[in-house]
Design an enzyme around this catalytic site. Structure first.
Site, PDB file in Angstrom:
ATOM      1  N   GLU A 178      -3.982   0.079   8.075  1.00 27.45           N
ATOM      2  CA  GLU A 178      -2.871   0.398   8.971  1.00 27.45           C
ATOM      3  C   GLU A 178      -3.125  -0.229  10.319  1.00 27.45           C
ATOM      4  OE1 GLU A 178      -1.825   4.567   9.278  1.00 27.45           O
ATOM      5  OE2 GLU A 178      -2.027   4.859   7.116  1.00 27.45           O
ATOM      6  N   TYR A 211      -5.118   1.335  15.538  1.00 21.73           N
ATOM      7  CA  TYR A 211      -3.938   1.104  16.369  1.00 21.73           C
ATOM      8  C   TYR A 211      -4.290   0.766  17.799  1.00 21.73           C
ATOM      9  CZ  TYR A 211      -1.207   3.158  12.585  1.00 21.73           C
ATOM     10  OH  TYR A 211      -0.622   3.395  11.374  1.00 21.73           O
ATOM     11  N   ARG A 217       0.861  -1.190   0.000  1.00 26.66           N
ATOM     12  CA  ARG A 217       0.000   0.000   0.000  1.00 26.66           C
ATOM     13  C   ARG A 217       0.895   1.236   0.000  1.00 26.66           C
ATOM     14  NH1 ARG A 217      -2.252   3.063   4.692  1.00 26.66           N
ATOM     15  NH2 ARG A 217      -3.981   4.284   3.887  1.00 26.66           N
ATOM     16  N   ASN A 241      -7.857   2.188   9.453  1.00 29.77           N
ATOM     17  CA  ASN A 241      -6.586   2.337  10.162  1.00 29.77           C
ATOM     18  C   ASN A 241      -6.886   2.186  11.650  1.00 29.77           C
ATOM     19  OD1 ASN A 241      -5.637   3.000   7.664  1.00 29.77           O
ATOM     20  ND2 ASN A 241      -5.083   5.112   8.158  1.00 29.77           N
ATOM     21  N   GLU A 292      -7.815   8.417   6.049  1.00 26.88           N
ATOM     22  CA  GLU A 292      -8.120   9.017   7.357  1.00 26.88           C
ATOM     23  C   GLU A 292      -8.752  10.401   7.269  1.00 26.88           C
ATOM     24  OE1 GLU A 292      -4.832   9.286  10.140  1.00 26.88           O
ATOM     25  OE2 GLU A 292      -4.476   7.137  10.025  1.00 26.88           O
ATOM     26  N   HIS A 311      -3.141  11.369   0.820  1.00 27.60           N
ATOM     27  CA  HIS A 311      -2.654  11.028   2.161  1.00 27.60           C
ATOM     28  C   HIS A 311      -2.117  12.322   2.798  1.00 27.60           C
ATOM     29  CE1 HIS A 311      -1.223   7.473   4.692  1.00 27.60           C
ATOM     30  NE2 HIS A 311      -0.715   8.496   5.335  1.00 27.60           N
TER      31      HIS A 311
END
Ligand code: NAG
Ligand code: NAG
Ligand code: NAG
Ligand code: NAG
Ligand code: NAG
Ligand code: NAG
Length: 514
Positions: free
Chosen positions: A400, A334, A101, A332, A191, A145
């Site tokens: 991500e 985390y 990616r 994404n 995002e 991005h």
């Protein structure tokens, strides 16, 4: 912006979830996956390419931010991926990546934002894509991005203007036309939710717009209105580009187009009803802001109620165009966060996005000595279940997911292996329970320039030696681990490498020495 302390009640809940749901996994072959499922890793243009002003590229808003003196480092050189792409694809081959990616720099491809295409930019992306395809690695490309061409920011305020919808669509069409015979997975915007909060409400990231008391040190902006306006235009631009792809290119190229959102998993801090409702409200504001229009054609009711007329309204036609305008969603993810109700902010006369959301978001404490984020893999299972139940189980790529460590840490990154192993276990649990996940991309393939931390922290599978003029890359333990996982070797074999890992061996050397 947010206080960081441990919420003990929450962590017991999470511990329990870990025990219950996180099955261990041994190798890629244990995944009962659809045949088209891919495991990969990712980077983005500004964070890795460097060559920021070479061969005709012009500044993006991130260059301007990086050179403003407020950022810790610039991407002028970054990992020099622009010149080292062949070597990097070779590392991807050694790591057994099935997909890569990356993002396309709009201001490299079309330096004036619109108009003539830069032949050198075209050549670079064609070379990169060809090199990937030649080695059987699927290219997954993102169009935006956080790098709006500065020229469009100056001309009409970038995402604050509806003109972005047309210019973004024209840029997207250049990409579909030039690269779409080989790139089958297109993500319009990365995002969008976090970008507009950071860029237009708190003002900490480009284009650094905000207003007091919500953000600090912005020379202009309006935190009450601009995040909503920018997000609205992002949704319209996405749907416009996606519609174009579907009408003009999809039949021939047989690819897919989607959008990416950043997703925390929010856990109520206590059992109190207001905290449980606040956790749901967090999802409505952070996920529903983009997903509700994409799936149902309109913003969530609670957003309309709390933001009132500051939230733009879709016309009937726009609503129909946005609804269903995706083939997949990129996520994404985390970390899991704890949520406390803070409805008191709704009494403020002037509010920003955060005051409208009316919550307190509490991060789990990581390890400050190593820079590690707290690891709560069950959040991935939870969020995939949430997308399944609330949004009809759309195809999802985990775009991500990765563990931060201070960049000066050793290549013996066993904490990163632990993170990866935990989240892959959670992904497997979700797939076994019917989630429509289609791929997983570890963030990041190598140590990058990070937007908030500059060069202080990194997430890479590969260490990039910034003291070496050739920016030599070295595989960390995590690269060995992921490589073995993808090859179908057992994990415990990979862990043996841990004893002898240092930042000097290559992946092929240490494999053959086993
Ligand atoms: C805001 O600007 C002032 C004056 O230039 C400076 O002293 C302060 O450190 C800045 N704050 C942040 C968070 O950048
Ligand atoms: C932000 O925009 C709103 C609506 O136009 C306006 O009422 C408010 O005064 C503006 N705030 C600032 C700080 O400019
Ligand atoms: C939630 O409420 C139940 C019943 O009152 C109680 O037993 C439990 O400990 C509470 N859990 C948390 C996380 O507060
Ligand atoms: C590594 O970097 C972190 C964050 O910048 C810092 O706190 C720590 O002291 C550094 N450690 C070494 C050994 O330089
Ligand atoms: C598994 O899926 C079912 C049906 O959608 C759902 O009710 C259940 O909560 C899911 N289990 C987990 C662990 O998320
Ligand atoms: C790597 O870390 C592991 C676990 O922390 C330790 O046992 C091992 O000795 C380390 N290896 C090196 C070369 O430092």
């Amino acid at each position: 912006m947010v206080k960081k302390y441990l919420c003990f009640v929450g962590s017991f809940v999470v511990l329990w979830l870990n025990l219950v749901f996180c099955a261990d996994i041994l190798s890629r072959h244990e995944f009962p996956l659809p045949p088209d499922f891919v495991f990969g890793s990712g980077t983005s243009a500004y964070q890795s390419e460097g060559a920021a002003f070479e061969d005709g590229r012009t500044a993006a808003i991130w260059d301007t931010f990086a050179h403003s003196g407020k950022a810790q480092a610039t991407g002028d050189i970054a990992c020099d991926g622009y010149h080292k792409y062949k070597e990097d694809v070779q590392l991807m081959v050694e790591t057994n990546l099935e997909a890569y990616r990356f993002s396309i720099s709009w201001s490299r491809l079309i330096p004036n934002g619109r108009g003539p295409v830069n032949p050198k930019g075209l050549e670079y992306y064609n070379n990169l894509i060809n090199e990937l395809v030649k080695h059987g690695i699927q290219p997954h490309a993102t169009l935006m991005h956080i790098d709006v061409p500065q020229v469009l920011e100056d001309e009409y305020g970038g995402w604050l203007s509806r003109k972005m919808v047309g210019d973004f669509t024209t840029y997207a069409e250049v990409c579909f036309r030039e690269f779409g015979d080989r790139v089958l997975h297109w993500t319009t915007v990365n995002e969008g939710n976090i970008f507009v909060i950071g860029g237009y409400d708190t003002g900490g990231i480009p284009p650094q717009r905000c207003s007091a008391p919500f953000g600090i040190n912005c020379s202009k902006g309006n935190s009450s209105t601009e995040p909503y306006i920018a997000a609205h235009h992002i949704l319209l631009a996405h749907s416009s580009a996606a519609r174009l792809y579907k009408q003009k290119y999809q039949g021939r190229q047989q690819g897919f187009v989607g959008m990416n959102v950043y997703v925390y998993w929010p856990v109520p801090c206590t059992n109190a009803t207001e905290d449980v409702i606040a956790a749901q409200r967090t999802n409505d504001f952070l996920i529903g802001w983009f997903m509700d229009p994409l799936v149902f054609g309109d913003y969530p009711d609670i957003m309309k109620k709390n933001a009132g007329t500051r939230l733009p309204a879709f016309t009937k036609i726009e609503s129909e165009q946005v609804k269903g305008s995706f083939d997949f969603i990129g996520v994404n993810h985390y970390s899991t966060v704890y949520i406390k109700d803070r409805s008191s902010t709704l009494k403020m006369d002037t509010r920003d996005f955060n005051a409208d959301m009316a919550i307190e978001l509490i991060y789990q404490q990581g390890d400050a000595s190593t820079g590690e984020l707290a690891v709560t893999p069950s959040g991935l299972l939870r969020l995939l279940e949430y997308f399944k139940q609330r949004y009809g189980n759309p195809p999802i790529y985990i775009h991500e997911n990765g563990q931060r460590m201070w960049r000066n840490a050793t290549c013996n990154d066993s904490a990163r292996v632990k993170y990866l192993r935990g989240f892959l276990g959670s992904l497997l649990d979700a797939i076994r329970n019917g989630s429509n996940a289609r791929g997983y991309f570890y963030w990041s393939f190598m140590d990058l320039l990070e937007l908030l931390d500059g060069l202080e922290s990194s997430y890479g599978l590969y260490y990039v030696d910034l003291n070496d003029k050739d920016l030599k890359r070295y595989p960390k333990l995590s690269a060995h681990w992921y490589s073995n996982f993808l090859k179908g070797k057992t994990i415990d074999g990979a862990i043996e490498v841990e004893q002898k890992i240092n930042c000097s061996s290559t992946l092929s050397q240490s494999h053959s020495s086993q």
